[in-house]
Design an enzyme around this catalytic site. Structure first.
Site, PDB file in Angstrom:
ATOM      1  N   CYS A 148      17.610 -30.134  21.325  1.00  0.00           N
ATOM      2  CA  CYS A 148      17.614 -29.002  22.248  1.00  0.00           C
ATOM      3  C   CYS A 148      16.682 -29.235  23.435  1.00  0.00           C
ATOM      4  CB  CYS A 148      17.159 -27.748  21.517  1.00  0.00           C
ATOM      5  SG  CYS A 148      18.100 -27.421  20.038  1.00  0.00           S
ATOM      6  N   ARG A 190      19.480 -35.965  25.803  1.00  0.00           N
ATOM      7  CA  ARG A 190      18.837 -35.738  24.517  1.00  0.00           C
ATOM      8  C   ARG A 190      19.849 -35.426  23.414  1.00  0.00           C
ATOM      9  NH1 ARG A 190      13.369 -34.206  24.930  1.00  0.00           N
ATOM     10  NH2 ARG A 190      13.615 -32.812  23.169  1.00  0.00           N
ATOM     11  N   ASN A 227      13.394 -24.123  21.176  1.00  0.00           N
ATOM     12  CA  ASN A 227      13.537 -25.417  20.502  1.00  0.00           C
ATOM     13  C   ASN A 227      12.729 -25.347  19.222  1.00  0.00           C
ATOM     14  OD1 ASN A 227      14.878 -26.315  22.726  1.00  0.00           O
ATOM     15  ND2 ASN A 227      13.327 -27.800  23.373  1.00  0.00           N
ATOM     16  N   GLY A 228      13.249 -25.971  18.158  1.00  0.00           N
ATOM     17  CA  GLY A 228      12.497 -26.010  16.905  1.00  0.00           C
ATOM     18  C   GLY A 228      13.206 -25.233  15.820  1.00  0.00           C
ATOM     19  N   LYS A 274      19.026 -37.775  21.177  1.00  0.00           N
ATOM     20  CA  LYS A 274      18.026 -38.750  21.594  1.00  0.00           C
ATOM     21  C   LYS A 274      16.697 -38.515  20.906  1.00  0.00           C
ATOM     22  CE  LYS A 274      16.436 -42.125  24.019  1.00  0.00           C
ATOM     23  NZ  LYS A 274      16.839 -43.449  23.497  1.00  0.00           N
TER      24      LYS A 274
HETATM   25  C1  F6R Z   1      18.900 -45.802  17.558  1.00  0.00           C
HETATM   26  C2  F6R Z   1      17.877 -44.830  17.866  1.00  0.00           C
HETATM   27  C3  F6R Z   1      17.247 -44.078  16.751  1.00  0.00           C
HETATM   28  C4  F6R Z   1      15.751 -43.875  17.023  1.00  0.00           C
HETATM   29  C5  F6R Z   1      15.127 -42.978  15.944  1.00  0.00           C
HETATM   30  C6  F6R Z   1      13.636 -42.823  16.144  1.00  0.00           C
HETATM   31  O1  F6R Z   1      19.376 -46.437  18.698  1.00  0.00           O
HETATM   32  O2  F6R Z   1      17.553 -44.618  19.008  1.00  0.00           O
HETATM   33  O3  F6R Z   1      17.445 -44.717  15.524  1.00  0.00           O
HETATM   34  O4  F6R Z   1      15.127 -45.123  17.045  1.00  0.00           O
HETATM   35  O5  F6R Z   1      15.743 -41.715  15.985  1.00  0.00           O
HETATM   36  O6  F6R Z   1      13.358 -42.281  17.397  1.00  0.00           O
HETATM   37  P1  F6R Z   1      11.930 -42.383  18.041  1.00  0.00           P
HETATM   38  O7  F6R Z   1      11.664 -43.829  18.329  1.00  0.00           O
HETATM   39  O8  F6R Z   1      11.997 -41.553  19.283  1.00  0.00           O
HETATM   40  O9  F6R Z   1      10.954 -41.851  17.032  1.00  0.00           O
END
Ligand code: F6R
Length: 614
Positions: A2, A27, A103-104, A609
């Protein structure tokens, strides 16, 4: 996940909200909405709201058709958790002239829902968020002002939230609150903003205040007041964001993932700049407290999720071999729920591109609760939650990563972890001057080697045509390249939806070999390292079963090609940093296979994301 944006100005804020939501699209989300306060001819303000499932553009078109214009408003992109993807569940939620985005996750929403029903409130959605709107209205109705009602309401919530709220009763202000989810206030000239991510407001201002846990704020056109968790006024530092607009725009590329793959030489060069400047690996690269914190480290525990976890798996090989320290790597969501044995001399390393992954954050909190005080975060987003909760931090300088599939964040994490390895090795007395200079030099050469790997793109593209029609694929690697096989399989499955699994090549005969036939492409990461001959034997096992192999090797691996064995060679073996270079062709393979299958490369289905829920 979100996203929140809000604005108050003398101009029409609807374009600001829409633009902000578009910048938050990366995101991951499944519906979007805005609410504004419009003033009618009699001078009376009321809430107008538009929500749509699907893309922000559809919501924007609906807002335009309805003639939305206002000087104050809030907007949201929602990634469904409580309640399905429906317009009724999309934010903003409204209660009697109070509109709110969130968010949350509110953990006690059932209990609050019952209570509010008892007070006569009716619910239109299945979300946990709607209770907050009613709760704020309830406190407003009891005589509090908007800020007071928000402050009272959040004290009755358990869970995580970033909130932005407007009310027709007080049309000259936005109020907001933060606990467990990022939220910032943007400072303009006679106009101010709120957002969950600086990219949402960067077109309007770079001057931001990052709210802290428990903070609330009142945002008017001519000023902002922030209050701490005890509701007393506080001063928070104003930061000037260095997120560049260029990193948020596609430029000549078709997709952000493609752009970000190609940005890797630059991203890596920026990330190693501090090492090159220092000419070595002094502890203070990790912060002023690092010499103390790192001095007596006995072992390393890495915690992360997804691609960041694979960066950690790669680092284990380096940390044990070069620094001589025992290192374990664990998926954060598993670590946080097991009875781990604490060791105060163990260094806890969290790796997170976004710095806000809930599982990783909770794993860090859990480690700290066990008495693990030595904490280090490797992160790409300054001021995000995980580095803020860690004693030491190393920021990767990849720039904003917009594509959901992580690429430049991964390779820069690897660079940061290699830097950590050398720093620990030095502190352990295991790195002499010559070795230190050698590793600095290897890092200095790395952007060039990555560029050479990127130049293989046309060959990888040809392979991807053969991959596109497949349903399954296997990835093999050994030693420090096994995590790169895992990463290759993850990239392929998440953006092309081809089912892919990775195995250490020696494990094949213990089960997965049964899957191999002519329909199963097998990708092998086979650089010229100590395990090359072993990998070659494993390849024979696949060949004998009719499997088609796609081998990423380097120039001196001496791989014979045949009808069944296709080979792409990186120009030369780069020694200990080889996994970083071999990450590039597997990223390109996933990208081009997805392109050939026509999937939504930057926004793969069901994924977000930034994963801020459990
Ligand atoms: C795969 C990908 C996810 C993130 C995971 C951790 O391409 O992007 O597997 O690596 O969700 O995300 P972060 O690094 O933001 O903690």
């Amino acid at each position: 996940m979100c996203g929140i944006v809000g604005a108050i100005a003398d101009r029409d804020v609807v374009p600001v909200l829409v633009e902000g939501l578009k910048r938050l699209e990366y995101r991951g989300y499944d519906s979007a909405g805005i609410a504004v306060l419009s003033v009618n001819d009699a001078g009376v303000a009321d809430v107008r709201r538009v929500r749509r499932t699907g893309r922000v553009a559809e919501m924007e078109a609906a807002a335009q058709a309805d003639g939305f214009h206002a000087g104050i408003g809030i907007g949201h992109t929602r990634w469904a958790t409580h309640g399905g993807v429906t317009e009724a569940n999309a934010h903003p939620h409204v209660s009697h002239g109070v509109a709110l985005v969130h968010n949350g996750i509110i953990e006690n929403h059932e209990e609050q829902r019952e209570r509010l029903r008892g007070l006569g409130y009716q619910f239109e959605s299945q979300t946990d968020t709607e209770v907050i709107a009613h709760l704020i209205h309830h406190h407003l109705a009891s005589g509090l002002d908007l800020l007071g009602a928000l402050q009272r309401a959040v004290k009755e919530l358990t869970g995580a939230y970033a909130l932005a709220v407007v009310s027709r009763k007080e049309p000259g202000k936005l109020v907001c609150a933060r606990m467990g989810c990022p939220l910032l206030v943007g400072l303009g000239d006679g106009e101010n903003f709120v957002a969950s991510d600086v990219s949402a407001i960067i077109q309007a201002t770079r001057r931001v205040i990052f709210l802290e846990e428990g903070d609330t704020a009142e945002v008017a056109r001519d000023g902002v007041r922030v209050y701490g968790a005890d509701n007393a006024p506080v001063e928070r530092e104003v930061h000037v964001s260095d997120v560049s607009l260029a990193s948020l725009e596609l430029g000549p590329y078709r997709h952000f993932m493609q752009k970000e793959i190609h940005e890797q030489p630059r991203a890596v060069a920026d990330t190693i700049e501090a090492v090159i400047d220092a000419g070595g690996f002094p502890a203070h690269l990790f912060g002023a407290a690092a010499p103390d914190v790192l001095a007596d480290v006995e072992s390393v525990q890495i915690l992360a999720c997804g691609t960041s976890y694979y960066a950690g798996l790669t680092a284990r090989y380096w940390i044990e071999a070069i620094a001589g320290l025992p290192c374990s790597v664990e998926i954060a969501s598993e670590y946080r729920y097991r009875a781990a044995v604490a060791n105060p001399k163990q260094l806890i390393v969290t790796i997170s591109q976004s710095g806000e992954t809930l599982d990783t954050m909770e794993a860090l909190k859990y480690a700290k609760s066990l008495g693990q005080a030595k904490t280090l975060s490797i992160c790409n987003v300054p001021e995000s939650a995980i580095p803020r909760a860690s004693k030491l931090v190393y920021y990767t300088r990849a720039g904003a990563e917009i594509g959901v599939a992580s690429t430049k964040a991964f390779t820069t994490q690897l660079v940061a972890l290699f830097t950590l390895t050398c720093t620990l090795a030095k502190l352990q007395g295991r790195l002499n001057d010559e070795q230190e200079a050698g590793h600095v030099d290897a890092l200095r050469q790395l952007p060039g080697s990555i560029q050479h790997a990127l130049n293989l793109e046309p060959q990888v593209q040809v392979w991807s045509e053969r991959f596109a029609p497949k349903q399954h694929a296997l990835f093999l690697g050994r030693g420090v390249h096994y995590p790169i096989a895992l990463e290759g399989a993850l990239k392929l499955k998440e953006i092309s939806y081809i089912h892919a699994e990775a195995y250490p090549a020696g494990e094949l005969k213990h089960g997965p070999l049964a899957l191999v036939d002519e329909a199963m492409p097998v990708v092998v990461i086979a650089p010229n390292d100590a395990l090359l001959e072993k990998v070659k034997s494993n390849i024979q096992e696949v060949r004998a079963r009719g499997g088609e192999m796609f081998v990423f090797a380097d120039a001196d691996s001496h791989f014979g090609e045949s009808e069944q064995v296709h080979v792409i060679r990186t120009p030369r073996h780069v020694g200990v940093l080889s996994p970083i270079v071999h990450a590039i062709p597997v990223q390109l393979l996933a990208y081009h296979a997805a392109l050939a299958r026509g999937t939504d490369v930057d926004k793969p289905r069901n994924l977000a994301k930034s994963v801020t829920v459990e």
